[in-house]
Write a protein that holds these residues in place. Structure first.
Motif, PDB file in Angstrom:
ATOM      1  N   SER A 105     -22.499   3.854  -6.896  1.00 32.61           N
ATOM      2  CA  SER A 105     -23.005   2.519  -6.630  1.00 32.61           C
ATOM      3  C   SER A 105     -23.828   1.949  -7.761  1.00 32.61           C
ATOM      4  O   SER A 105     -24.156   0.789  -7.784  1.00 32.61           O
ATOM      5  N   GLY A 106     -24.252   2.779  -8.743  1.00 38.04           N
ATOM      6  CA  GLY A 106     -25.040   2.308  -9.857  1.00 38.04           C
ATOM      7  C   GLY A 106     -24.218   1.517 -10.849  1.00 38.04           C
ATOM      8  O   GLY A 106     -22.988   1.581 -10.865  1.00 38.04           O
ATOM      9  N   ALA A 107     -24.939   0.805 -11.740  1.00 35.32           N
ATOM     10  CA  ALA A 107     -24.264  -0.021 -12.745  1.00 35.32           C
ATOM     11  C   ALA A 107     -23.443   0.838 -13.689  1.00 35.32           C
ATOM     12  O   ALA A 107     -22.332   0.468 -14.087  1.00 35.32           O
ATOM     13  N   ASP A 108     -23.980   2.021 -14.048  1.00 39.25           N
ATOM     14  CA  ASP A 108     -23.238   2.900 -14.956  1.00 39.25           C
ATOM     15  C   ASP A 108     -21.938   3.378 -14.313  1.00 39.25           C
ATOM     16  O   ASP A 108     -20.892   3.478 -14.976  1.00 39.25           O
ATOM     17  N   ASP A 109     -22.019   3.679 -13.044  1.00 36.14           N
ATOM     18  CA  ASP A 109     -20.822   4.143 -12.340  1.00 36.14           C
ATOM     19  C   ASP A 109     -19.750   3.056 -12.292  1.00 36.14           C
ATOM     20  O   ASP A 109     -18.555   3.326 -12.418  1.00 36.14           O
ATOM     21  N   LEU A 110     -20.200   1.814 -12.104  1.00 37.10           N
ATOM     22  CA  LEU A 110     -19.246   0.701 -12.065  1.00 37.10           C
ATOM     23  C   LEU A 110     -18.587   0.509 -13.435  1.00 37.10           C
ATOM     24  O   LEU A 110     -17.388   0.210 -13.519  1.00 37.10           O
ATOM     25  N   LYS A 111     -19.352   0.707 -14.504  1.00 38.36           N
ATOM     26  CA  LYS A 111     -18.762   0.573 -15.841  1.00 38.36           C
ATOM     27  C   LYS A 111     -17.743   1.665 -16.100  1.00 38.36           C
ATOM     28  O   LYS A 111     -16.685   1.434 -16.702  1.00 38.36           O
ATOM     29  N   VAL A 112     -18.081   2.885 -15.627  1.00 40.64           N
ATOM     30  CA  VAL A 112     -17.122   3.991 -15.784  1.00 40.64           C
ATOM     31  C   VAL A 112     -15.839   3.687 -15.002  1.00 40.64           C
ATOM     32  O   VAL A 112     -14.716   3.905 -15.492  1.00 40.64           O
ATOM     33  N   LEU A 113     -16.015   3.184 -13.778  1.00 43.24           N
ATOM     34  CA  LEU A 113     -14.839   2.842 -12.966  1.00 43.24           C
ATOM     35  C   LEU A 113     -13.998   1.769 -13.646  1.00 43.24           C
ATOM     36  O   LEU A 113     -12.768   1.859 -13.699  1.00 43.24           O
ATOM     37  N   GLU A 114     -14.693   0.748 -14.194  1.00 39.66           N
ATOM     38  CA  GLU A 114     -13.958  -0.324 -14.872  1.00 39.66           C
ATOM     39  C   GLU A 114     -13.190   0.231 -16.064  1.00 39.66           C
ATOM     40  O   GLU A 114     -12.006  -0.098 -16.270  1.00 39.66           O
ATOM     41  N   LYS A 115     -13.846   1.114 -16.838  1.00 39.04           N
ATOM     42  CA  LYS A 115     -13.192   1.682 -18.020  1.00 39.04           C
ATOM     43  C   LYS A 115     -11.959   2.491 -17.626  1.00 39.04           C
ATOM     44  O   LYS A 115     -10.893   2.399 -18.253  1.00 39.04           O
ATOM     45  N   ASN A 116     -12.088   3.282 -16.564  1.00 38.10           N
ATOM     46  CA  ASN A 116     -10.963   4.110 -16.114  1.00 38.10           C
ATOM     47  C   ASN A 116      -9.784   3.257 -15.630  1.00 38.10           C
ATOM     48  O   ASN A 116      -8.618   3.534 -15.941  1.00 38.10           O
ATOM     49  N   LEU A 117     -10.114   2.206 -14.865  1.00 45.12           N
ATOM     50  CA  LEU A 117      -9.040   1.351 -14.330  1.00 45.12           C
ATOM     51  C   LEU A 117      -8.337   0.586 -15.443  1.00 45.12           C
ATOM     52  O   LEU A 117      -7.103   0.444 -15.432  1.00 45.12           O
ATOM     53  N   ILE A 118      -9.109   0.108 -16.428  1.00 43.41           N
ATOM     54  CA  ILE A 118      -8.504  -0.603 -17.559  1.00 43.41           C
ATOM     55  C   ILE A 118      -7.573   0.342 -18.326  1.00 43.41           C
ATOM     56  O   ILE A 118      -6.480  -0.049 -18.763  1.00 43.41           O
ATOM     57  N   ALA A 119      -8.001   1.587 -18.449  1.00 39.62           N
ATOM     58  CA  ALA A 119      -7.164   2.568 -19.142  1.00 39.62           C
ATOM     59  C   ALA A 119      -5.874   2.836 -18.362  1.00 39.62           C
ATOM     60  O   ALA A 119      -4.778   2.951 -18.939  1.00 39.62           O
ATOM     61  N   GLU A 120      -6.001   2.960 -17.052  1.00 45.50           N
ATOM     62  CA  GLU A 120      -4.821   3.199 -16.226  1.00 45.50           C
ATOM     63  C   GLU A 120      -3.854   2.015 -16.291  1.00 45.50           C
ATOM     64  O   GLU A 120      -2.634   2.189 -16.338  1.00 45.50           O
ATOM     65  N   ILE A 121      -4.417   0.810 -16.277  1.00 50.04           N
ATOM     66  CA  ILE A 121      -3.570  -0.392 -16.358  1.00 50.04           C
ATOM     67  C   ILE A 121      -2.841  -0.430 -17.694  1.00 50.04           C
ATOM     68  O   ILE A 121      -1.638  -0.690 -17.780  1.00 50.04           O
ATOM     69  N   GLY A 122      -3.559  -0.176 -18.769  1.00 47.94           N
ATOM     70  CA  GLY A 122      -2.945  -0.190 -20.091  1.00 47.94           C
ATOM     71  C   GLY A 122      -1.916   0.912 -20.259  1.00 47.94           C
ATOM     72  O   GLY A 122      -0.962   0.773 -21.029  1.00 47.94           O
ATOM     73  N   GLY A 123      -2.092   2.025 -19.530  1.00 46.68           N
ATOM     74  CA  GLY A 123      -1.156   3.136 -19.645  1.00 46.68           C
ATOM     75  C   GLY A 123       0.074   3.019 -18.764  1.00 46.68           C
ATOM     76  O   GLY A 123       0.982   3.860 -18.858  1.00 46.68           O
ATOM     77  N   ALA A 124       0.109   2.026 -17.865  1.00 53.81           N
ATOM     78  CA  ALA A 124       1.287   1.853 -16.992  1.00 53.81           C
ATOM     79  C   ALA A 124       2.501   1.486 -17.836  1.00 53.81           C
ATOM     80  O   ALA A 124       2.471   0.518 -18.596  1.00 53.81           O
ATOM     81  N   LYS A 125       3.579   2.273 -17.701  1.00 53.57           N
ATOM     82  CA  LYS A 125       4.766   2.081 -18.530  1.00 53.57           C
ATOM     83  C   LYS A 125       5.775   1.090 -17.938  1.00 53.57           C
ATOM     84  O   LYS A 125       6.640   0.580 -18.650  1.00 53.57           O
ATOM     85  N   ASP A 126       5.681   0.853 -16.634  1.00 51.84           N
ATOM     86  CA  ASP A 126       6.622  -0.080 -16.003  1.00 51.84           C
ATOM     87  C   ASP A 126       5.938  -0.752 -14.823  1.00 51.84           C
ATOM     88  O   ASP A 126       4.786  -0.427 -14.474  1.00 51.84           O
ATOM     89  N   LEU A 127       6.658  -1.669 -14.184  1.00 46.93           N
ATOM     90  CA  LEU A 127       6.079  -2.445 -13.076  1.00 46.93           C
ATOM     91  C   LEU A 127       5.777  -1.586 -11.868  1.00 46.93           C
ATOM     92  O   LEU A 127       4.821  -1.846 -11.132  1.00 46.93           O
ATOM     93  N   THR A 128       6.563  -0.533 -11.653  1.00 46.44           N
ATOM     94  CA  THR A 128       6.316   0.352 -10.517  1.00 46.44           C
ATOM     95  C   THR A 128       4.995   1.094 -10.697  1.00 46.44           C
ATOM     96  O   THR A 128       4.179   1.192  -9.768  1.00 46.44           O
ATOM     97  N   ALA A 129       4.768   1.638 -11.912  1.00 47.23           N
ATOM     98  CA  ALA A 129       3.512   2.338 -12.189  1.00 47.23           C
ATOM     99  C   ALA A 129       2.328   1.392 -12.112  1.00 47.23           C
ATOM    100  O   ALA A 129       1.248   1.750 -11.612  1.00 47.23           O
ATOM    101  N   LEU A 130       2.516   0.157 -12.594  1.00 45.45           N
ATOM    102  CA  LEU A 130       1.436  -0.828 -12.547  1.00 45.45           C
ATOM    103  C   LEU A 130       1.077  -1.169 -11.108  1.00 45.45           C
ATOM    104  O   LEU A 130      -0.106  -1.325 -10.774  1.00 45.45           O
ATOM    105  N   ASP A 131       2.062  -1.267 -10.248  1.00 48.52           N
ATOM    106  CA  ASP A 131       1.791  -1.575  -8.845  1.00 48.52           C
ATOM    107  C   ASP A 131       1.023  -0.442  -8.179  1.00 48.52           C
ATOM    108  O   ASP A 131       0.179  -0.681  -7.310  1.00 48.52           O
ATOM    109  N   ALA A 132       1.326   0.785  -8.588  1.00 46.51           N
ATOM    110  CA  ALA A 132       0.582   1.926  -8.042  1.00 46.51           C
ATOM    111  C   ALA A 132      -0.892   1.851  -8.432  1.00 46.51           C
ATOM    112  O   ALA A 132      -1.793   2.155  -7.626  1.00 46.51           O
ATOM    113  N   VAL A 133      -1.184   1.438  -9.666  1.00 45.56           N
ATOM    114  CA  VAL A 133      -2.576   1.263 -10.109  1.00 45.56           C
ATOM    115  C   VAL A 133      -3.247   0.160  -9.295  1.00 45.56           C
ATOM    116  O   VAL A 133      -4.410   0.282  -8.876  1.00 45.56           O
TER     117      VAL A 133
END
Length: 357
Positions: A2-30
């Protein structure tokens, strides 16, 4: 988390997962793992109720901002993947513009020969000033027989020749019309002369063999005025035959015959030269001057009016002109037959351009 640092870590991880999606199916899973009902951001939103009031507003705004950033990143990555997929498809799907154009439905579809011949006949008679009249397929005895001067004992009125419906309470019966002559009657009853019509349509008789079917097509003509005579009838039929068979001249002979609704009555033969068979005669139609009794039955004065009528089978004309040997094939629904004898949907018959060109 719930802390600000945790939210930044979550944002960083999700952005990485989005950028790593190779196709539309993988992106939808993210997307589902982040924003779905049980996604990581959705779980954060569900914790708002447990926070102290002074923290709730700030935390809610932060989570909403994170949600917006992740949504924007998902949309941007989706656009990138769709563009890449389209580029890849364009690389593999190429058109050879040197190939001939494939025929489409308009080129592959076919007009039935009888429909084509009907259009040809209408075109010819329209040029002579005839209009097209139509009437019902189900008729009464009066319209189909009585007003046409056909006596009660005539063979055509028997059950073996005519399709009758079950008798009504008063004993009268409806029937399937045996000719399009009732259309002539209806026209004379409802319209004052001068009359110049053709009446094409389906007719029905109890008959079936190589040259007869229980349902077939017919076109009849009628001219009524104060001065029409036999010479006009002969001229109309001669001009029709020349135009229909597309020849400069046609030999015709008129043989005496008998029809209850015309007097005198004639059968008409043409020289088979018109269809490339010299030395033969072909019977094509019946005709005559309208019987005075028919005029009386329609409320016209036979001392003032006279006219002529003729009738020809459209199916027979089609067989003669286009060399079709068996009438039954007309109604078989055989696509192979239709592709052979049928006409292009764009081949509209005209006198100027040639009826069958």
């Amino acid at each position: 988390m719930s802390g600000a640092d945790d939210l930044k870590v979550l944002e960083k991880n999700l952005i990485a997962e989005i950028g790593g999606a190779k196709d539309l199916t993988a992106l939808d899973a993210v997307r589902v793992s982040a924003l779905g009902k049980k996604g990581r951001i959705s779980e954060l939103m569900s914790k708002l109720g447990s926070l102290p009031p002074e923290e709730r507003k700030t935390f809610g705004q932060t989570v909403n901002t994170l949600k917006g950033q992740i949504s924007a990143a998902l949309d941007a990555r989706k656009t990138e993947l769709e563009t890449a997929a389209l580029d890849e498809r364009l690389k593999t799907e190429r058109t050879d513009v040197t190939l001939p154009v494939r025929p489409g439905p308009i080129a592959e579809g076919r007009i039935h020969p009888v429909s084509q011949v009907l259009d040809e006949v209408v075109e010819i008679f329209a040029d002579m000033g005839f209009s097209v009249a139509e009437g019902p397929d189900i008729e009464t005895d009066e319209m189909n027989f009585d007003k046409l001067n056909i006596p009660a004992e005539h063979p055509a009125r028997q059950d073996h020749d005519t399709f009758y419906f079950a008798p009504k309470a008063d004993g009268s019966r409806l029937l399937l019309r045996t000719h399009t002559s009732p259309v002539q009657i209806r026209t004379m009853v409802s319209q004052k002369p001068p009359i110049r019509i053709i009446a094409p349509g389906r007719v029905y008789r109890c008959d079936s063999d190589q040259t007869h079917t229980p349902m077939f097509h017919q076109v009849e003509g009628l001219v009524i005025d104060e001065s029409t005579h036999m010479g006009h009838l002969k001229w109309v039929l001669q001009e029709f035959c020349k135009a229909f068979f597309e020849v400069d001249e046609v030999k015709m002979r008129f043989r005496a015959s008998h029809f209850p609704f015309t007097e005198p009555s004639m059968e008409v033969d043409i020289g088979a030269e018109a269809i490339g068979k010299p030395g033969q005669w072909l019977e094509i139609l019946g005709c005559g001057m309208v019987h005075p009794n028919v005029l009386k039955n329609c409320g016209l004065d036979p001392e003032k009016y006279q006219g002529f009528a003729f009738g020809v089978g459209l199916d027979r004309l089609t067989m003669l002109k286009y060399g079709i040997p068996d009438l039954r094939a007309f109604f078989s629904g055989d696509l192979t037959w239709l592709s052979h004898y049928g006409f292009s949907t764009l081949d509209v018959p005209t006198l100027a351009g040639g009826l069958s060109s």
